[in-house]
Design a protein around this motif. Structure first.
Motif, PDB file in Angstrom:
ATOM      1  N   LEU B  50     -11.521   5.238  -4.999  1.00  0.00           N
ATOM      2  CA  LEU B  50     -11.178   4.479  -3.797  1.00  0.00           C
ATOM      3  C   LEU B  50     -12.128   3.319  -3.555  1.00  0.00           C
ATOM      4  O   LEU B  50     -11.901   2.498  -2.678  1.00  0.00           O
ATOM      5  CB  LEU B  50     -11.239   5.396  -2.567  1.00  0.00           C
ATOM      6  CG  LEU B  50     -10.085   6.360  -2.388  1.00  0.00           C
ATOM      7  CD1 LEU B  50     -10.450   7.423  -1.389  1.00  0.00           C
ATOM      8  CD2 LEU B  50      -8.851   5.607  -1.928  1.00  0.00           C
ATOM      9  N   LEU B  52     -15.186   3.822  -2.506  1.00  0.00           N
ATOM     10  CA  LEU B  52     -16.118   4.202  -1.437  1.00  0.00           C
ATOM     11  C   LEU B  52     -17.482   4.503  -2.022  1.00  0.00           C
ATOM     12  O   LEU B  52     -18.475   4.517  -1.308  1.00  0.00           O
ATOM     13  CB  LEU B  52     -15.613   5.437  -0.687  1.00  0.00           C
ATOM     14  CG  LEU B  52     -14.288   5.298   0.046  1.00  0.00           C
ATOM     15  CD1 LEU B  52     -13.859   6.611   0.649  1.00  0.00           C
ATOM     16  CD2 LEU B  52     -14.391   4.226   1.110  1.00  0.00           C
ATOM     17  N   ARG B  69      -6.764  -1.611  -1.965  1.00  0.00           N
ATOM     18  CA  ARG B  69      -6.471  -1.214  -0.589  1.00  0.00           C
ATOM     19  C   ARG B  69      -5.022  -0.773  -0.402  1.00  0.00           C
ATOM     20  O   ARG B  69      -4.626  -0.399   0.688  1.00  0.00           O
ATOM     21  CB  ARG B  69      -6.853  -2.333   0.386  1.00  0.00           C
ATOM     22  CG  ARG B  69      -6.138  -3.622   0.152  1.00  0.00           C
ATOM     23  CD  ARG B  69      -6.702  -4.720   1.043  1.00  0.00           C
ATOM     24  NE  ARG B  69      -5.950  -5.940   0.849  1.00  0.00           N
ATOM     25  CZ  ARG B  69      -4.822  -6.188   1.477  1.00  0.00           C
ATOM     26  NH1 ARG B  69      -4.332  -5.334   2.321  1.00  0.00           N
ATOM     27  NH2 ARG B  69      -4.169  -7.312   1.240  1.00  0.00           N
ATOM     28  N   VAL B  71      -3.866   1.824  -1.886  1.00  0.00           N
ATOM     29  CA  VAL B  71      -3.840   3.234  -2.250  1.00  0.00           C
ATOM     30  C   VAL B  71      -3.718   4.063  -0.970  1.00  0.00           C
ATOM     31  O   VAL B  71      -4.380   3.791   0.016  1.00  0.00           O
ATOM     32  CB  VAL B  71      -5.138   3.605  -2.992  1.00  0.00           C
ATOM     33  CG1 VAL B  71      -5.219   5.104  -3.231  1.00  0.00           C
ATOM     34  CG2 VAL B  71      -5.219   2.853  -4.302  1.00  0.00           C
ATOM     35  N   TYR B  73      -4.545   7.253   0.974  1.00  0.00           N
ATOM     36  CA  TYR B  73      -5.598   8.262   0.833  1.00  0.00           C
ATOM     37  C   TYR B  73      -5.433   9.333   1.892  1.00  0.00           C
ATOM     38  O   TYR B  73      -5.216   9.048   3.066  1.00  0.00           O
ATOM     39  CB  TYR B  73      -6.950   7.560   0.975  1.00  0.00           C
ATOM     40  CG  TYR B  73      -8.170   8.439   0.949  1.00  0.00           C
ATOM     41  CD1 TYR B  73      -8.293   9.480   0.029  1.00  0.00           C
ATOM     42  CD2 TYR B  73      -9.222   8.203   1.825  1.00  0.00           C
ATOM     43  CE1 TYR B  73      -9.426  10.270   0.006  1.00  0.00           C
ATOM     44  CE2 TYR B  73     -10.364   8.981   1.800  1.00  0.00           C
ATOM     45  CZ  TYR B  73     -10.462  10.014   0.896  1.00  0.00           C
ATOM     46  OH  TYR B  73     -11.588  10.787   0.871  1.00  0.00           O
ATOM     47  N   SER B  94      -1.716   3.800  12.204  1.00  0.00           N
ATOM     48  CA  SER B  94      -2.978   3.257  11.685  1.00  0.00           C
ATOM     49  C   SER B  94      -2.963   3.183  10.160  1.00  0.00           C
ATOM     50  O   SER B  94      -3.801   2.520   9.564  1.00  0.00           O
ATOM     51  CB  SER B  94      -4.173   4.073  12.184  1.00  0.00           C
ATOM     52  OG  SER B  94      -4.241   5.325  11.540  1.00  0.00           O
ATOM     53  N   GLY B  95      -2.007   3.844   9.519  1.00  0.00           N
ATOM     54  CA  GLY B  95      -1.867   3.718   8.069  1.00  0.00           C
ATOM     55  C   GLY B  95      -1.433   2.329   7.640  1.00  0.00           C
ATOM     56  O   GLY B  95      -1.600   1.930   6.491  1.00  0.00           O
ATOM     57  N   LEU B  97      -2.714  -0.357   8.605  1.00  0.00           N
ATOM     58  CA  LEU B  97      -3.864  -1.240   8.803  1.00  0.00           C
ATOM     59  C   LEU B  97      -4.069  -2.203   7.636  1.00  0.00           C
ATOM     60  O   LEU B  97      -4.370  -3.374   7.831  1.00  0.00           O
ATOM     61  CB  LEU B  97      -5.122  -0.389   8.998  1.00  0.00           C
ATOM     62  CG  LEU B  97      -6.321  -1.085   9.575  1.00  0.00           C
ATOM     63  CD1 LEU B  97      -6.072  -1.444  11.015  1.00  0.00           C
ATOM     64  CD2 LEU B  97      -7.546  -0.175   9.496  1.00  0.00           C
ATOM     65  N   ASN B  98      -3.870  -1.700   6.407  1.00  0.00           N
ATOM     66  CA  ASN B  98      -4.146  -2.559   5.246  1.00  0.00           C
ATOM     67  C   ASN B  98      -3.151  -3.718   5.125  1.00  0.00           C
ATOM     68  O   ASN B  98      -3.382  -4.657   4.400  1.00  0.00           O
ATOM     69  CB  ASN B  98      -4.208  -1.753   3.949  1.00  0.00           C
ATOM     70  CG  ASN B  98      -2.925  -0.969   3.712  1.00  0.00           C
ATOM     71  OD1 ASN B  98      -2.009  -0.993   4.538  1.00  0.00           O
ATOM     72  ND2 ASN B  98      -2.857  -0.277   2.601  1.00  0.00           N
ATOM     73  N   LEU B 100      -2.207  -5.497   7.788  1.00  0.00           N
ATOM     74  CA  LEU B 100      -2.396  -6.383   8.934  1.00  0.00           C
ATOM     75  C   LEU B 100      -2.873  -7.772   8.526  1.00  0.00           C
ATOM     76  O   LEU B 100      -2.436  -8.759   9.094  1.00  0.00           O
ATOM     77  CB  LEU B 100      -3.426  -5.784   9.907  1.00  0.00           C
ATOM     78  CG  LEU B 100      -2.908  -4.906  11.030  1.00  0.00           C
ATOM     79  CD1 LEU B 100      -4.053  -4.502  11.935  1.00  0.00           C
ATOM     80  CD2 LEU B 100      -1.862  -5.635  11.862  1.00  0.00           C
ATOM     81  N   GLY B 101      -3.738  -7.819   7.521  1.00  0.00           N
ATOM     82  CA  GLY B 101      -4.287  -9.113   7.104  1.00  0.00           C
ATOM     83  C   GLY B 101      -5.029  -9.771   8.241  1.00  0.00           C
ATOM     84  O   GLY B 101      -5.939  -9.177   8.802  1.00  0.00           O
ATOM     85  N   ARG B 146       0.672   9.050   7.343  1.00  0.00           N
ATOM     86  CA  ARG B 146      -0.214   7.888   7.462  1.00  0.00           C
ATOM     87  C   ARG B 146      -0.544   7.314   6.086  1.00  0.00           C
ATOM     88  O   ARG B 146      -0.500   6.107   5.876  1.00  0.00           O
ATOM     89  CB  ARG B 146      -1.510   8.290   8.177  1.00  0.00           C
ATOM     90  CG  ARG B 146      -2.505   7.165   8.285  1.00  0.00           C
ATOM     91  CD  ARG B 146      -3.803   7.599   8.913  1.00  0.00           C
ATOM     92  NE  ARG B 146      -4.532   8.544   8.096  1.00  0.00           N
ATOM     93  CZ  ARG B 146      -5.802   8.879   8.270  1.00  0.00           C
ATOM     94  NH1 ARG B 146      -6.475   8.335   9.254  1.00  0.00           N
ATOM     95  NH2 ARG B 146      -6.390   9.754   7.489  1.00  0.00           N
ATOM     96  N   ALA B 147      -0.853   8.224   5.125  1.00  0.00           N
ATOM     97  CA  ALA B 147      -1.182   7.770   3.779  1.00  0.00           C
ATOM     98  C   ALA B 147       0.019   7.058   3.156  1.00  0.00           C
ATOM     99  O   ALA B 147      -0.143   6.051   2.454  1.00  0.00           O
ATOM    100  CB  ALA B 147      -1.602   8.956   2.912  1.00  0.00           C
ATOM    101  N   ALA B 150       0.438   3.511   3.974  1.00  0.00           N
ATOM    102  CA  ALA B 150      -0.508   2.598   3.326  1.00  0.00           C
ATOM    103  C   ALA B 150      -0.094   2.268   1.899  1.00  0.00           C
ATOM    104  O   ALA B 150      -0.633   1.356   1.294  1.00  0.00           O
ATOM    105  CB  ALA B 150      -1.908   3.194   3.342  1.00  0.00           C
TER     106      ALA B 150
END
Lengths: 270, 233
Positions: B50, B52, B69, B71, B73, B94-95, B97-98, B100-101, B146-147, B150
């Motif tokens: 990921l 991290l 981003r 992926v 998770y 909130s998934g 989020l990636n 949103l830009g 959520r995952a 994304a």
């Protein structure tokens, strides 16, 4: 009535304005801090603030110009410590905050002696609220409101699940630092009115009260802000009417509100 | 080209290497289970994939137009989340989020996508419920939704059935297999449940501070690595 009478005194009106702005910021930031288990940071920051304020006064420097940078630095440091798995975060925060408090007390007693000043720092005084405080708290409030409206989705994601937020490309550390820095400024601005020992209650009580009743992040955040503003006004009015210290009165209003919210939560079966 | 190619990956904590010599590929449509004993470096590998955690050696290459981003998770749940005041919909949204830009708020499209994924998990009627009031299995399905918000391509899951009762565990495995087969989402899962891995996965990666096995499930059934994990009998 009594509120209008209070507002007719310029210094009281100014204190009310600063207090309301700081209460709003504290409630919003506090929601995130409490949920992230960072409540202790607020408490630690107020003690560091006391130490810095004492040193600044002793040396005759401008109090805000010294205290704000020192506390902001401490905020970043405390954040690092509580995220590090190697050091016991809560113990380290306790060390730093009591250390700063001790330093402050030493400096004050060596220079001016333990007098009214110390009591003012510890428990707050509305007479200390200056014009600069009013300008700064308006700026701070604008910054906090902008953060919470423009970055609301990101704040939620970082608060709920930092790992997930980071994995999907959000710079969680940046938002954490931003929260810590804004909290630091909030603590410094609120500290002289509320008192170093009492300011952290503004961060912690409103979100906890809101969480008794509401169950979504949006409603908790909004309710926390409303509770904080209402408790501040109520506390100040009581303080004026019964001639009680302002900081302690606001905290007392928050305690009563928390009790009511807990009761309401029980009745609603939550 | 493979979705993900790892070459000679190694990871270290404070100078001490916890995982070394990991080389494998993930093809589109795979269902890869990463197995191994506790502390064998499974979660560390997922964190590395990921981005991290920086690998101390080797490389992770993403292919097929997959961005890091993008992926999906599913992390291990923390105690903090179990009593978090949030509605189910807030969590699933909130998934997105990636995606949103530079935008500040979620669009109608984001909301529709979140609802679609809740429906996929059979959780749409619980949309307004509070996350902390759900059962463990329901919470896990919310996090899976959520995952899925994304990603369209790759899910990374860290012990998705930890702490679930047998019924919820079975449901979770079936959901994942369904997503893998019907929607073509590639699944990479860390698990210590070897029997379930053998039943559902198409490939196995077995770790024990290094790579002990990588290949198809059929080959794994005949391998020494499996025999050792099952207790050397």
């Amino acid at each position: 009535m009594i509120l209008l009478e209070m507002l007719s005194y310029p210094f009281l009106a100014r204190a009310m304005l600063v207090g309301l702005l700081v209460s709003l910021c504290a409630a919003l930031l506090g929601t995130s801090l409490v949920l992230k288990r960072f409540s202790m940071i607020g408490d630690g920051l107020s003690h560091v603030g006391f130490g810095a304020l004492a040193v600044a006064t002793a040396l005759g420097w401008a109090p805000l110009a010294v205290t704000i940078p020192v506390v902001v630095l401490a905020a970043v440091l405390l954040l690092r410590i509580s995220q590090s798995s190697r050091i016991r975060g809560d113990a380290a925060i306790a060390l730093i905050s009591s250390g700063a408090l001790a330093l402050g007390v030493l400096v004050v007693s060596l220079t001016s002696g333990m007098n009214m000043n110390v009591s003012n720092y510890m428990f707050g005084s509305i007479l200390t609220v200056s014009r600069a405080d009013a300008v700064l708290s308006a700026a701070l409030c604008a910054a906090v409101l902008a953060l919470f409206t423009l970055f609301y989705p990101r704040i939620f994601a970082v608060t709920f699940d930092e790992t997930f937020a980071t994995a999907t490309g959000t710079r969680a550390q940046l938002y954490n630092t931003l929260l810590a820095v804004l909290t630091a400024v909030t603590v410094v601005l609120g500290m002289r009115m509320m008192g170093a020992l009492l300011i952290s209650s503004l961060l912690i009580f409103p979100p906890l009260s809101a969480m008794r009743v509401f169950r979504s992040f949006r409603s908790v955040t909004l309710c926390s802000a409303a509770v904080s503003l209402a408790c501040f006004v109520l506390g100040m009015v009581c303080s004026y009417a019964f001639e009680t210290p302002s900081g302690a009165s606001v905290v007392a209003a928050n305690i009563v509100c928390f009790g009511l919210c807990a009761l309401a939560g029980k009745l609603l079966g939550r | 080209m493979a979705l993900m190619t790892c070459r000679d990956l190694s990871f270290a904590y404070g100078g001490e290497t916890v995982l070394r010599g990991v080389s494998f590929t993930v093809e589109a449509g795979d269902y890869l289970c990463v197995v191994g004993e506790n502390g064998s470096g499974k979660s560390t590998l997922i964190k590395g994939l990921l981005g991290l955690k920086e690998p101390s050696g080797g490389s992770v290459e993403l292919g097929d137009g997959l961005e890091r981003r993008e992926v999906g998770y599913l992390p291990q749940q923390t105690a903090l989340q179990r009593d978090f005041p949030a509605s189910v919909f807030e969590v699933v949204l909130s998934g997105r989020l990636n995606g949103l830009g530079r935008r500040c708020f979620y669009s109608q499209e984001d909301r529709r996508e979140a609802e679609r994924n809740l429906e996929r998990m059979g959780m749409l009627e619980l949309k307004r419920r509070c996350y902390q009031d759900l059962s463990g299995g329901q919470q896990q399905r919310v996090l899976l939704a959520r995952a899925l918000c994304a990603t369209k391509k790759l899910l990374l899951l860290d012990e998705p059935v930890a702490g679930l009762d047998p019924v919820a565990t079975g449901e979770m495995y079936n959901l994942l297999k369904l997503i893998n087969l019907c929607d073509g989402v590639t699944v990479v899962m860390v698990s210590h449940d070897v029997e379930a891995a053998l039943r559902y996965a198409t490939r196995i990666l077995h770790l024990g501070h290094e790579q002990l096995f990588f290949g198809s499930v059929a080959d794994y059934r005949r391998s020494d690595a499996l025999r050792r994990l099952r207790g050397g009998c």
